[in-house]
Design an enzyme around this catalytic site. Structure first.
Site, short mmCIF file in Angstrom:
data_model
loop_
_atom_site.label_atom_id
_atom_site.label_comp_id
_atom_site.label_asym_id
_atom_site.label_seq_id
_atom_site.Cartn_x
_atom_site.Cartn_y
_atom_site.Cartn_z
N ARG A 114 76.25 73.28 -16.85
CA ARG A 114 75.75 73.06 -18.21
C ARG A 114 76.02 74.29 -19.08
O ARG A 114 76.02 74.20 -20.29
CB ARG A 114 74.26 72.69 -18.20
CG ARG A 114 73.69 72.39 -19.58
CD ARG A 114 72.40 71.55 -19.57
NE ARG A 114 71.50 71.90 -18.49
CZ ARG A 114 70.74 73.02 -18.43
NH1 ARG A 114 70.77 73.87 -19.43
NH2 ARG A 114 69.96 73.23 -17.40
N TYR A 120 78.89 62.60 -44.24
CA TYR A 120 78.96 61.66 -43.12
C TYR A 120 77.53 61.20 -42.79
O TYR A 120 76.62 62.02 -42.72
CB TYR A 120 79.61 62.35 -41.91
CG TYR A 120 79.50 61.52 -40.67
CD1 TYR A 120 80.22 60.33 -40.56
CD2 TYR A 120 78.65 61.88 -39.64
CE1 TYR A 120 80.09 59.53 -39.45
CE2 TYR A 120 78.53 61.08 -38.51
CZ TYR A 120 79.25 59.91 -38.42
OH TYR A 120 79.12 59.12 -37.32
N ASP A 155 82.72 70.63 -42.05
CA ASP A 155 83.14 69.55 -41.15
C ASP A 155 84.61 69.25 -41.48
O ASP A 155 84.93 68.72 -42.54
CB ASP A 155 82.25 68.33 -41.39
CG ASP A 155 82.55 67.18 -40.44
OD1 ASP A 155 83.71 67.07 -39.98
OD2 ASP A 155 81.64 66.37 -40.18
N LYS A 171 87.89 61.68 -33.26
CA LYS A 171 88.78 61.08 -34.24
C LYS A 171 90.23 61.55 -34.01
O LYS A 171 90.83 61.19 -33.03
CB LYS A 171 88.26 61.37 -35.65
CG LYS A 171 86.74 61.17 -35.81
CD LYS A 171 86.30 59.73 -35.74
CE LYS A 171 84.78 59.53 -35.65
NZ LYS A 171 83.96 60.22 -36.64
C1 LIG Z 1 82.62 60.57 -36.77
C2 LIG Z 1 82.21 61.76 -37.57
C3 LIG Z 1 81.21 62.63 -37.13
C4 LIG Z 1 80.39 62.36 -35.87
O1 LIG Z 1 81.15 62.46 -34.72
P1 LIG Z 1 80.85 61.66 -33.34
O2 LIG Z 1 81.95 62.12 -32.46
O3 LIG Z 1 80.88 60.21 -33.66
O4 LIG Z 1 79.49 62.09 -32.88
C5 LIG Z 1 80.93 63.75 -37.90
N1 LIG Z 1 81.60 63.98 -39.05
C6 LIG Z 1 82.56 63.17 -39.50
C7 LIG Z 1 83.27 63.49 -40.77
C8 LIG Z 1 82.91 62.03 -38.77
O5 LIG Z 1 83.87 61.21 -39.24
#
Ligand SMILES: *Cc1c(COP(=O)(O)O)cnc(C)c1O
Length: 391
Positions: A53, A106, A177, A202
């Site tokens: 962990r 988001y 982000d 993504k």
């Molecule tokens: C999908 C997404 C997240 C969250 O990510 P997960 O892997 O689904 O937890 C955060 N920020 C943006 C811009 C996203 O598109």
């Protein structure tokens, strides 16, 4: 090799980074280490892994690769999901401190910030980051500002350099982000951001088969705080997920180049279509964020949002009429996905009801266009509020 991305073009770096040190007969790829604990005796030395962990060797090539791509030698941190990384980064706001977060962030990010505010863990100031003056006012006395650009799903391009500079003057921690741009198109640490987070689910992993988050910072102290959160809250990725994300990263430059080129072409065609009232894509010269995008980004990305003249009913019918596009949430994979975002009750109200987000994959542009054109023809008679084709 673990080397530095700056030696290479980024499209080479994604292939070369995070490899085992060369040795005769050695494997090209890092191994998946399936072990919950590591040998030790006596008091653990600093940097010792101890327990899986705290650290896992399978995370390390991915963590060094994302750091190099974002422009730092301080290793990144892999998390169980994008939201686990978001959560750790948002918790850099001290208890009772002030976090400035765009309302149209988001939905998971703004949802978490509102939850923490409702519990009294932080004071939340919601802003529209396109209004730089109002955001500057909100920054007075703030501990942290959250920025996302281009935004999900509105594709707004935020003035990251200006807002980052304003936040730094006021001593606020800047978190960006960078999910939509990836380090291949935008490197916020270079513009002064303190922490970059990614939903590697993504574009980085890129095949819609893994959830994973990443956080990167140049600051050893911030890294230590984020690592402590990960260890104590337990939001760690499984070794196989980390391995898959690195495997996905290998082709990210190719995938993104292809998908982005297709997206630009589809955005231009969609903008001409009578059933579409608005296209949001920073690559279009008519887009309000176009000039900022040209200044800040090395490419406009592979997500485009459209609004349908026929409202939510037309948008739902459009999504339902597509065959090659899969109706599903998420983005950044090799396959094209489509979604009317307001179908989620958690979606910010700033997002128009008729907005449909298209994540463009690597299929052939003409197949994608044929699918879009056919589905648009099927719904182009729908008028707002009626849900019916006008006879
Ligand atoms: C999908 C997404 C997240 C969250 O990510 P997960 O892997 O689904 O937890 C955060 N920020 C943006 C811009 C996203 O598109």
């Amino acid at each position: 090799m673990t080397g530095h991305a700056d030696e290479f073009h980024p499209s080479t770096a994604v292939v070369a980074l995070g490899r085992p040190d060369p040795e005769p007969d050695g494997a090209l790829n890092p191994p998946i280490v399936l072990s919950s604990t590591f040998r030790g005796s006596g008091a653990p030395e600093p940097g010792e892994r101890v327990y899986a962990r705290y650290a896992n060797p399978t995370w390390e090539p991915l963590e060094s690769a994302i750091a190099a791509l974002e422009g730092t030698e301080v290793p990144g941190l892999a998390f169980a999901s994008g939201m686990a990384a978001v959560s750790a980064a948002l918790s850099l706001t001290p208890i009772g401190g002030v976090a400035v977060v765009p309302s149209a962030s988001y939905n998971g990010t703004i949802g978490l910030a509102r939850e923490l505010a409702a519990e009294g863990a932080l004071e939340l100031r919601e802003v529209d980051p396109l209004d730089v003056d109002a955001t500057a006012r909100a920054l007075d006395g703030a501990d942290l500002i959250w920025l996302e650009s281009p935004t999900n799903p509105m594709l707004d391009v935020v003035d990251l350099p200006a807002l980052t500079a304003l936040a730094r003057e006021r001593g606020a921690t800047v978190v960006v982000d960078n999910t939509f741009s990836t380090p291949l198109r935008q490197r916020p640490l270079g513009a002064g951001a303190d922490v970059v987070v990614h939903s590697a689910t993504k574009f980085i992993a890129g095949h819609s088969d893994v959830l994973l988050g990443l956080a990167v910072t140049r600051d050893q102290d911030l890294r230590a705080r984020l690592a402590k959160r990960r260890t104590l809250q337990g939001g760690i990725p499984g070794p196989f997920e980390a391995w898959l994300a690195l495997r996905g990263l290998r082709t990210m430059a190719l995938r993104l180049d292809r998908a982005e080129e297709t997206t630009g072409e589809l955005a231009r065609r969609l903008a001409e279509h009578p059933a579409i009232s608005r296209v949001r894509y920073p690559g279009l010269p008519s887009d309000p964020g176009h000039d900022r995008a040209r200044a800040q980004l090395d490419g406009f990305g592979a997500v485009v949002s459209v609004e349908l003249g026929g409202g939510a009913e037309a948008a739902d019918a459009f999504v339902g009429a597509l065959r090659l596009f899969t109706p599903a949430t998420s983005l950044g994979g090799v396959e094209s996905l489509v979604e009317r975002r307001r179908r989620h009750s958690a979606e910010p109200v700033e997002v128009p009801e008729s907005l449909v987000r298209l994540s463009i994959g690597i299929e052939h542009v003409e197949d994608l266009w044929a699918d879009l054109e056919r589905a648009l023809a099927a719904v182009s008679e729908i008028r707002p509020g009626t849900g019916h084709a006008v006879e």
